[in-house]
Design a protein around this motif. Structure first.
Motif, PDB file in Angstrom:
ATOM      1  N   SER A 159      -2.674 -11.559 -12.563  1.00 16.12           N
ATOM      2  CA  SER A 159      -2.529 -11.564 -14.013  1.00 16.12           C
ATOM      3  C   SER A 159      -1.861 -12.840 -14.509  1.00 16.12           C
ATOM      4  O   SER A 159      -1.987 -13.198 -15.679  1.00 16.12           O
ATOM      5  N   THR A 160      -1.130 -13.522 -13.635  1.00 12.48           N
ATOM      6  CA  THR A 160      -0.532 -14.805 -13.986  1.00 12.48           C
ATOM      7  C   THR A 160      -1.558 -15.919 -13.915  1.00 12.48           C
ATOM      8  O   THR A 160      -1.566 -16.835 -14.742  1.00 12.48           O
ATOM      9  N   PHE A 161      -2.452 -15.825 -12.942  1.00 13.38           N
ATOM     10  CA  PHE A 161      -3.448 -16.876 -12.746  1.00 13.38           C
ATOM     11  C   PHE A 161      -4.518 -16.874 -13.836  1.00 13.38           C
ATOM     12  O   PHE A 161      -5.043 -17.936 -14.190  1.00 13.38           O
ATOM     13  N   ASN A 162      -4.875 -15.691 -14.362  1.00 11.45           N
ATOM     14  CA  ASN A 162      -5.951 -15.605 -15.354  1.00 11.45           C
ATOM     15  C   ASN A 162      -5.722 -16.510 -16.567  1.00 11.45           C
ATOM     16  O   ASN A 162      -6.595 -17.314 -16.915  1.00 11.45           O
ATOM     17  N   PRO A 163      -4.573 -16.407 -17.251  1.00 15.74           N
ATOM     18  CA  PRO A 163      -4.371 -17.301 -18.399  1.00 15.74           C
ATOM     19  C   PRO A 163      -4.296 -18.763 -18.016  1.00 15.74           C
ATOM     20  O   PRO A 163      -4.718 -19.630 -18.787  1.00 15.74           O
ATOM     21  N   VAL A 164      -3.766 -19.063 -16.824  1.00 16.68           N
ATOM     22  CA  VAL A 164      -3.690 -20.451 -16.365  1.00 16.68           C
ATOM     23  C   VAL A 164      -5.095 -21.034 -16.222  1.00 16.68           C
ATOM     24  O   VAL A 164      -5.347 -22.186 -16.596  1.00 16.68           O
ATOM     25  N   ILE A 165      -6.010 -20.245 -15.687  1.00 16.64           N
ATOM     26  CA  ILE A 165      -7.399 -20.697 -15.512  1.00 16.64           C
ATOM     27  C   ILE A 165      -8.030 -21.018 -16.858  1.00 16.64           C
ATOM     28  O   ILE A 165      -8.662 -22.067 -17.031  1.00 16.64           O
ATOM     29  N   TYR A 166      -7.847 -20.128 -17.838  1.00 22.14           N
ATOM     30  CA  TYR A 166      -8.459 -20.361 -19.147  1.00 22.14           C
ATOM     31  C   TYR A 166      -7.798 -21.525 -19.879  1.00 22.14           C
ATOM     32  O   TYR A 166      -8.467 -22.267 -20.606  1.00 22.14           O
ATOM     33  N   VAL A 167      -6.488 -21.705 -19.699  1.00 23.30           N
ATOM     34  CA  VAL A 167      -5.807 -22.851 -20.302  1.00 23.30           C
ATOM     35  C   VAL A 167      -6.333 -24.147 -19.702  1.00 23.30           C
ATOM     36  O   VAL A 167      -6.518 -25.160 -20.390  1.00 23.30           O
ATOM     37  N   PHE A 168      -6.604 -24.129 -18.395  1.00 26.94           N
ATOM     38  CA  PHE A 168      -7.072 -25.331 -17.705  1.00 26.94           C
ATOM     39  C   PHE A 168      -8.486 -25.721 -18.147  1.00 26.94           C
ATOM     40  O   PHE A 168      -8.793 -26.904 -18.295  1.00 26.94           O
ATOM     41  N   PHE A 169      -9.351 -24.746 -18.391  1.00 33.29           N
ATOM     42  CA  PHE A 169     -10.753 -25.029 -18.669  1.00 33.29           C
ATOM     43  C   PHE A 169     -11.064 -25.154 -20.164  1.00 33.29           C
ATOM     44  O   PHE A 169     -12.097 -25.724 -20.517  1.00 33.29           O
ATOM     45  N   TYR A 170     -10.220 -24.620 -21.029  1.00 36.02           N
ATOM     46  CA  TYR A 170     -10.537 -24.633 -22.458  1.00 36.02           C
ATOM     47  C   TYR A 170      -9.448 -25.342 -23.263  1.00 36.02           C
ATOM     48  O   TYR A 170      -8.335 -24.818 -23.403  1.00 36.02           O
ATOM     49  N   PRO A 171      -9.762 -26.525 -23.818  1.00 38.13           N
ATOM     50  CA  PRO A 171      -8.774 -27.250 -24.632  1.00 38.13           C
ATOM     51  C   PRO A 171      -8.325 -26.454 -25.852  1.00 38.13           C
ATOM     52  O   PRO A 171      -7.170 -26.556 -26.274  1.00 38.13           O
ATOM     53  N   TRP A 172      -9.234 -25.629 -26.433  1.00 36.78           N
ATOM     54  CA  TRP A 172      -8.856 -24.883 -27.624  1.00 36.78           C
ATOM     55  C   TRP A 172      -7.788 -23.835 -27.324  1.00 36.78           C
ATOM     56  O   TRP A 172      -6.992 -23.477 -28.217  1.00 36.78           O
ATOM     57  N   VAL A 173      -7.736 -23.360 -26.060  1.00 33.75           N
ATOM     58  CA  VAL A 173      -6.678 -22.417 -25.685  1.00 33.75           C
ATOM     59  C   VAL A 173      -5.332 -23.130 -25.709  1.00 33.75           C
ATOM     60  O   VAL A 173      -4.337 -22.598 -26.217  1.00 33.75           O
ATOM     61  N   ARG A 174      -5.292 -24.355 -25.163  1.00 29.11           N
ATOM     62  CA  ARG A 174      -4.050 -25.135 -25.173  1.00 29.11           C
ATOM     63  C   ARG A 174      -3.609 -25.449 -26.597  1.00 29.11           C
ATOM     64  O   ARG A 174      -2.422 -25.363 -26.920  1.00 29.11           O
ATOM     65  N   LYS A 175      -4.576 -25.811 -27.449  1.00 30.79           N
ATOM     66  CA  LYS A 175      -4.245 -26.123 -28.843  1.00 30.79           C
ATOM     67  C   LYS A 175      -3.697 -24.890 -29.563  1.00 30.79           C
ATOM     68  O   LYS A 175      -2.751 -24.978 -30.350  1.00 30.79           O
ATOM     69  N   THR A 176      -4.296 -23.734 -29.283  1.00 21.46           N
ATOM     70  CA  THR A 176      -3.854 -22.500 -29.931  1.00 21.46           C
ATOM     71  C   THR A 176      -2.448 -22.125 -29.489  1.00 21.46           C
ATOM     72  O   THR A 176      -1.606 -21.730 -30.310  1.00 21.46           O
ATOM     73  N   ILE A 177      -2.175 -22.235 -28.183  1.00 22.43           N
ATOM     74  CA  ILE A 177      -0.844 -21.920 -27.660  1.00 22.43           C
ATOM     75  C   ILE A 177       0.199 -22.852 -28.269  1.00 22.43           C
ATOM     76  O   ILE A 177       1.287 -22.421 -28.676  1.00 22.43           O
ATOM     77  N   LYS A 178      -0.127 -24.148 -28.344  1.00 19.67           N
ATOM     78  CA  LYS A 178       0.789 -25.112 -28.961  1.00 19.67           C
ATOM     79  C   LYS A 178       1.011 -24.779 -30.428  1.00 19.67           C
ATOM     80  O   LYS A 178       2.137 -24.874 -30.947  1.00 19.67           O
ATOM     81  N   HIS A 179      -0.050 -24.358 -31.104  1.00 21.07           N
ATOM     82  CA  HIS A 179       0.017 -23.993 -32.522  1.00 21.07           C
ATOM     83  C   HIS A 179       0.961 -22.815 -32.730  1.00 21.07           C
ATOM     84  O   HIS A 179       1.689 -22.751 -33.735  1.00 21.07           O
ATOM     85  N   ILE A 180       0.970 -21.888 -31.779  1.00 18.19           N
ATOM     86  CA  ILE A 180       1.820 -20.691 -31.892  1.00 18.19           C
ATOM     87  C   ILE A 180       3.267 -21.019 -31.557  1.00 18.19           C
ATOM     88  O   ILE A 180       4.193 -20.669 -32.299  1.00 18.19           O
ATOM     89  N   PHE A 181       3.492 -21.700 -30.429  1.00 17.00           N
ATOM     90  CA  PHE A 181       4.861 -21.933 -29.964  1.00 17.00           C
ATOM     91  C   PHE A 181       5.602 -22.972 -30.799  1.00 17.00           C
ATOM     92  O   PHE A 181       6.834 -22.995 -30.793  1.00 17.00           O
ATOM     93  N   THR A 182       4.897 -23.835 -31.500  1.00 14.95           N
ATOM     94  CA  THR A 182       5.558 -24.787 -32.403  1.00 14.95           C
ATOM     95  C   THR A 182       5.716 -24.211 -33.805  1.00 14.95           C
ATOM     96  O   THR A 182       6.136 -24.921 -34.728  1.00 14.95           O
ATOM     97  N   LEU A 183       5.374 -22.927 -33.946  1.00 13.00           N
ATOM     98  CA  LEU A 183       5.531 -22.183 -35.198  1.00 13.00           C
ATOM     99  C   LEU A 183       4.675 -22.740 -36.335  1.00 13.00           C
ATOM    100  O   LEU A 183       4.915 -22.434 -37.506  1.00 13.00           O
ATOM    101  N   GLN A 184       3.655 -23.530 -35.996  1.00 14.43           N
ATOM    102  CA  GLN A 184       2.737 -24.007 -37.030  1.00 14.43           C
ATOM    103  C   GLN A 184       1.915 -22.863 -37.613  1.00 14.43           C
ATOM    104  O   GLN A 184       1.380 -22.978 -38.719  1.00 14.43           O
TER     105      GLN A 184
END
Length: 273
Positions: A236-261
């Motif tokens: 269950s830890t590896f699943n999100p890591v895989i999607y973060v690695f392959f999809y730039p929009w996942v990284r952008k969304t996570i950054k958007h959430i954690f920076t409170l934008q």
């Protein structure tokens, strides 16, 4: 609204299950391994039940995603009519409901008598019968692997044939053709990512179910049990890591959430694709 798609809704279901594993199950497993369980007999059973629930939902979501990828690549003309948000939401609700019913059936005896297998204070032990264990292996391991493997093999064959067709018509360059190629590449990438998730699932799950089969013969010790359970949770830890690695929009969304934008006005209009 850019991310409100049927596929992302299935990914959300799996992400919620994986998040709950990290938030609740891993800390409780650490507590259990220290031999100082102080939450009571009832919470011990709930702990095991919830573990079965979230793992089952995660696996069930993988199966639903594989079906989604199969229809998207093998029957693209019918995808929008067959795979709708309403149907996907219904499937997700059924997945969670079925997982809860299955967990309740497996632990039905210890729910009636929570201290059935607890022999000393501070321990948290639940024993699953042979029938329940066999059903669990079929539903949570063998069945999903068979379904996903068959669908993925079909997807792979269709993807290869479509890639060859696109290469043979590469000289014909139009806007419509370019959009079709881009969409097909996106679908194939999603299928490839699912394939990697499946391989990781196999690597993490095989030791656990091999242990379950060998436990009846006392071939493995308690320390082995702890290791294989941690492997299941690490999946269950590896699943999100895989999607973060392959999809730039996942990284952008996570950054958007954690920076409170996400709290700023008009944040829903920000382009993440």
């Amino acid at each position: 609204m850019q991310l409100h798609t049927t596929t992302n809704l299935l990914l959300l279901s799996m992400a919620v299950a994986d998040f709950l594993v990290g938030l609740l199950q891993m800390p409780l497993l650490l507590l259990q391994n220290q031999g100082c369980w102080f939450l009571g007999d009832v919470m011990c059973v709930v702990h095991y039940f919830f573990a079965a629930l979230v793992v089952s939902v995660s696996v069930g979501s993988m199966v639903l995603i594989s079906v989604d990828r199969y229809i998207a690549i093998c029957n693209p003309m019918f995808y929008t009519t067959r795979v709708t948000l309403t149907r996907v939401k219904l499937c997700i609700c059924l997945c969670w409901t079925f997982s809860g019913v299955q967990g309740s059936w497996i632990y039905r005896d210890v729910f009636k008598q929570p201290d059935m297998y607890i022999t000393c204070y501070g321990s948290c032990v639940v024993v699953v019968g042979f029938t329940e264990g066999l059903v669990g292996i079929i539903i949570l391991f063998l069945g999903p692997i068979l379904v996903i493997a068959v669908l993925y093999l079909r997807v792979f064959m269709v993807a290869v044939s479509q890639a060859r067709a696109m290469r043979s018509h590469v000289a014909v360059v139009t806007v419509e053709c370019s959009q079709t190629v881009k969409a097909m590449k996106s679908e194939i990438k999603a299928a490839r990512t699912l394939g990697i998730v499946l391989v990781v699932f196999l690597l993490c799950s095989c030791p656990y179910y091999c242990f379950a089969a060998a436990a009846e013969a006392a071939m493995l010790g308690p320390s082995s049990s702890v290791i294989v359970i941690w492997l299941i949770y690490l999946n269950s830890t590896f699943n999100p890591v895989i999607y973060v690695f392959f999809y730039p929009w996942v990284r952008k969304t996570i950054k958007h959430i954690f920076t409170l934008q996400i709290l700023q006005p008009g944040s829903r209009e920000v382009s993440v694709m």
